[in-house]
Design a protein around this motif. Structure first.
Motif, PDB file in Angstrom:
ATOM      1  N   PRO A 275     -51.434  50.817 -43.664  1.00 23.69           N
ATOM      2  CA  PRO A 275     -51.852  50.380 -42.490  1.00 23.69           C
ATOM      3  C   PRO A 275     -52.035  48.782 -42.164  1.00 23.69           C
ATOM      4  CG  PRO A 275     -53.835  51.050 -43.631  1.00 23.69           C
ATOM      5  CD  PRO A 275     -52.418  51.308 -44.574  1.00 23.69           C
ATOM      6  N   GLU A 276     -51.962  47.970 -43.155  1.00 30.39           N
ATOM      7  CA  GLU A 276     -51.812  46.473 -43.017  1.00 30.39           C
ATOM      8  C   GLU A 276     -50.661  45.991 -44.218  1.00 30.39           C
ATOM      9  OE1 GLU A 276     -53.329  44.823 -40.913  1.00 30.39           O
ATOM     10  OE2 GLU A 276     -54.643  46.347 -40.150  1.00 30.39           O
ATOM     11  N   VAL A 277     -50.336  44.864 -43.977  1.00 36.18           N
ATOM     12  CA  VAL A 277     -49.351  44.322 -44.905  1.00 36.18           C
ATOM     13  C   VAL A 277     -49.631  44.598 -46.460  1.00 36.18           C
ATOM     14  CG1 VAL A 277     -47.892  42.541 -45.611  1.00 36.18           C
ATOM     15  CG2 VAL A 277     -48.127  42.781 -43.347  1.00 36.18           C
ATOM     16  N   PRO A 278     -49.243  45.237 -47.496  1.00 37.73           N
ATOM     17  CA  PRO A 278     -49.748  45.519 -48.497  1.00 37.73           C
ATOM     18  C   PRO A 278     -49.268  44.474 -49.661  1.00 37.73           C
ATOM     19  CG  PRO A 278     -47.925  47.037 -48.171  1.00 37.73           C
ATOM     20  CD  PRO A 278     -47.997  46.251 -47.072  1.00 37.73           C
ATOM     21  N   THR A 279     -49.781  43.149 -49.518  1.00 35.60           N
ATOM     22  CA  THR A 279     -49.135  42.169 -50.068  1.00 35.60           C
ATOM     23  C   THR A 279     -49.426  42.074 -51.606  1.00 35.60           C
ATOM     24  OG1 THR A 279     -50.126  40.908 -48.364  1.00 35.60           O
ATOM     25  CG2 THR A 279     -49.593  39.371 -50.360  1.00 35.60           C
ATOM     26  N   HIS A 280     -50.324  42.580 -52.176  1.00 44.13           N
ATOM     27  CA  HIS A 280     -50.713  42.572 -53.383  1.00 44.13           C
ATOM     28  C   HIS A 280     -49.779  43.800 -54.125  1.00 44.13           C
ATOM     29  CE1 HIS A 280     -52.778  43.705 -57.509  1.00 44.13           C
ATOM     30  NE2 HIS A 280     -52.528  42.546 -57.318  1.00 44.13           N
ATOM     31  N   THR A 281     -49.647  44.735 -53.571  1.00 48.27           N
ATOM     32  CA  THR A 281     -48.541  45.683 -54.177  1.00 48.27           C
ATOM     33  C   THR A 281     -47.206  45.583 -53.956  1.00 48.27           C
ATOM     34  OG1 THR A 281     -49.831  47.633 -53.620  1.00 48.27           O
ATOM     35  CG2 THR A 281     -47.956  48.298 -53.675  1.00 48.27           C
ATOM     36  N   LEU A 282     -46.786  44.823 -52.954  1.00 50.38           N
ATOM     37  CA  LEU A 282     -45.274  44.428 -52.886  1.00 50.38           C
ATOM     38  C   LEU A 282     -45.148  43.271 -53.730  1.00 50.38           C
ATOM     39  CD1 LEU A 282     -45.087  44.028 -48.881  1.00 50.38           C
ATOM     40  CD2 LEU A 282     -44.476  45.853 -50.594  1.00 50.38           C
ATOM     41  N   GLU A 283     -46.071  42.611 -54.314  1.00 47.02           N
ATOM     42  CA  GLU A 283     -45.937  41.300 -55.320  1.00 47.02           C
ATOM     43  C   GLU A 283     -45.759  41.904 -56.537  1.00 47.02           C
ATOM     44  OE1 GLU A 283     -49.435  39.253 -55.084  1.00 47.02           O
ATOM     45  OE2 GLU A 283     -48.890  37.969 -53.565  1.00 47.02           O
ATOM     46  N   ILE A 284     -46.456  43.147 -56.863  1.00 43.44           N
ATOM     47  CA  ILE A 284     -45.971  44.086 -58.119  1.00 43.44           C
ATOM     48  C   ILE A 284     -44.659  44.626 -58.190  1.00 43.44           C
ATOM     49  CG2 ILE A 284     -47.091  45.681 -59.726  1.00 43.44           C
ATOM     50  CD1 ILE A 284     -49.768  45.157 -58.612  1.00 43.44           C
ATOM     51  N   LEU A 285     -44.347  45.211 -57.219  1.00 42.65           N
ATOM     52  CA  LEU A 285     -43.103  46.046 -57.061  1.00 42.65           C
ATOM     53  C   LEU A 285     -42.195  45.052 -57.093  1.00 42.65           C
ATOM     54  CD1 LEU A 285     -43.782  48.696 -54.445  1.00 42.65           C
ATOM     55  CD2 LEU A 285     -43.815  48.954 -56.991  1.00 42.65           C
ATOM     56  N   ASP A 286     -42.116  43.706 -56.460  1.00 46.07           N
ATOM     57  CA  ASP A 286     -40.968  42.688 -56.603  1.00 46.07           C
ATOM     58  C   ASP A 286     -40.923  42.174 -57.858  1.00 46.07           C
ATOM     59  OD1 ASP A 286     -40.538  43.276 -53.959  1.00 46.07           O
ATOM     60  OD2 ASP A 286     -41.517  41.377 -53.249  1.00 46.07           O
ATOM     61  N   GLU A 287     -42.078  42.057 -58.699  1.00 47.07           N
ATOM     62  CA  GLU A 287     -42.077  41.817 -59.865  1.00 47.07           C
ATOM     63  C   GLU A 287     -41.378  42.587 -60.976  1.00 47.07           C
ATOM     64  OE1 GLU A 287     -45.135  40.936 -63.918  1.00 47.07           O
ATOM     65  OE2 GLU A 287     -46.091  41.444 -61.797  1.00 47.07           O
ATOM     66  N   VAL A 288     -41.426  44.016 -60.600  1.00 46.83           N
ATOM     67  CA  VAL A 288     -40.998  45.022 -61.478  1.00 46.83           C
ATOM     68  C   VAL A 288     -39.259  44.886 -61.172  1.00 46.83           C
ATOM     69  CG1 VAL A 288     -40.554  47.527 -61.706  1.00 46.83           C
ATOM     70  CG2 VAL A 288     -42.813  46.612 -61.469  1.00 46.83           C
ATOM     71  N   LEU A 289     -38.997  44.812 -59.699  1.00 42.36           N
ATOM     72  CA  LEU A 289     -37.553  44.697 -59.475  1.00 42.36           C
ATOM     73  C   LEU A 289     -36.917  43.520 -60.337  1.00 42.36           C
ATOM     74  CD1 LEU A 289     -37.734  45.726 -55.795  1.00 42.36           C
ATOM     75  CD2 LEU A 289     -36.886  47.223 -57.653  1.00 42.36           C
TER      76      LEU A 289
END
Length: 346
Positions: A275-289
């Motif tokens: 519902p809002e920009v999921p900043t923390h989750t995106l940081e983790i997923l980008d780290e994984v990538l």
């Protein structure tokens, strides 16, 4: 039906469905808004992309069925599947289609045994699509095709041979399955409409907006968990006994790529559902990538090496951390939690 016509029809059906549920008044809150976003921005594009690329794979096999010629179309089709495989729900789940497309893990080695038996018997099922649709799932789908294209015991065949006909039968069967999934998702009364009209009087599948949102949320978390526990966990084995040959699609050199594409699909899913920009989750997923990109180990063969193993373990741990972050970025604000999923424990 020509593929361009199919896509045109399905997109037209989807548009009609969007109009239908936009005016229905059945959804009126953040959960329903999230469902509509996931369906229109993530799920339906993935479904259509898979159908397009698998039909292209079938066309390639008709033109030249030999192993070397089919590799590019095979990889494009597998890439498209990785954008969809986590949505093991509705049309993908029906009739065990997901398992038929991707019979993995093959813990008992059924794929090579079944393919060898078909070839030895020159089984006539390859000449009849209806009959082939009833052969063992071990001889169907992307992993049977992987053996035919990449395993030295199977891939030295010529145009016009029985093995060539078998490859063509597998690709045709895959294309039919992909088209069934796409049609059932996108027709006017299809699964997209079923999800996005959750709570409507005539919706018997999802009796509330919460049920539909929870079903999708469960798919998101399960997809990431499968990548950590299965795609990475299986080749990791134990420190004393690593199992690199248990990596998914190692014959075609796709093991790490499959994890990367599954995480990219999850990232897209997260962006659509939050519902809002999921900043923390995106940081983790980008780290994984980024870690996967830097790994330079396409088949996770380095699980045998302590330093290589540590890098792969860290990737799995960060994927697991992403699932915890998703609970905060999506689950809590939407008031939903993961439910039971049929693929749990596979």
């Amino acid at each position: 039906m020509m593929m361009t016509s199919f896509v045109r029809i399905t997109l037209k059906s989807l548009a009609a469905s969007v109009v239908l549920f936009a005016g229905s008044g059945a959804y009126a809150g953040p959960q329903a808004d999230a469902v509509v976003r996931v369906v229109t921005q993530h799920a339906v594009p993935a479904v259509l992309n898979f159908s397009t690329h698998i039909n292209a794979l079938e066309d390639s096999a008709k033109s030249d069925c030999t192993a070397g010629a089919l590799v590019p179309a095979y990889n494009a089709g597998f890439d498209a599947w990785m954008g969809l495989q986590h949505l093991n729900i509705g049309p993908v789940e029906a009739d065990a289609r997901g398992l038929t497309i991707a019979f993995w893990p093959d813990k008992k080695g059924m794929i090579p045994k079944t393919l060898s038996a078909l070839i030895a018997d020159q089984d006539a099922a390859v000449s009849n699509a209806d009959e082939f649709a009833h052969v063992s799932i071990a001889a169907r789908g992307l992993f049977a095709l992987e053996y035919m294209l990449f395993d030295d015991s199977f891939n030295a065949y010529d145009q016009g041979s029985y093995s060539c006909e078998l490859v063509q039968a597998i690709t045709h069967d895959l294309a039919q399955t992909a088209d069934h999934i796409a049609g059932e998702w996108t027709r006017e009364d299809g699964f997209a409409a079923t999800l996005t009209t959750a709570g409507a009087v005539d919706n018997q599948r999802y009796l509330s907006e919460t049920e539909a949102a929870q079903a999708l949320y469960t798919m998101l978390l399960t997809g990431l968990e499968n990548s950590a526990e299965q795609r990475i966990g299986r080749p990791l084995g134990s420190f004393e006994k690593p199992r690199p040959k248990r990596a998914e699609a190692y014959r075609s050199g796709r093991s790490a790529r499959n994890v990367m594409l599954s995480v990219q699909a999850a990232r897209e899913f997260v962006v659509a559902m939050a519902p809002e920009v999921p900043t923390h989750t995106l940081e983790i997923l980008d780290e994984v990538l980024a870690k996967l990109q830097d790994l330079d180990d396409p088949t996770f063969a380095s699980v045998d090496d302590p330093m290589g193993r540590l890098k792969i373990e860290i990737i799995a741990q960060r994927i697991e951390a992403a699932t915890e972050s998703i609970a905060n970025d999506i689950g809590a604000p939407l008031g939903i939690s993961a439910g039971f999923n049929a693929s749990d424990g596979d």
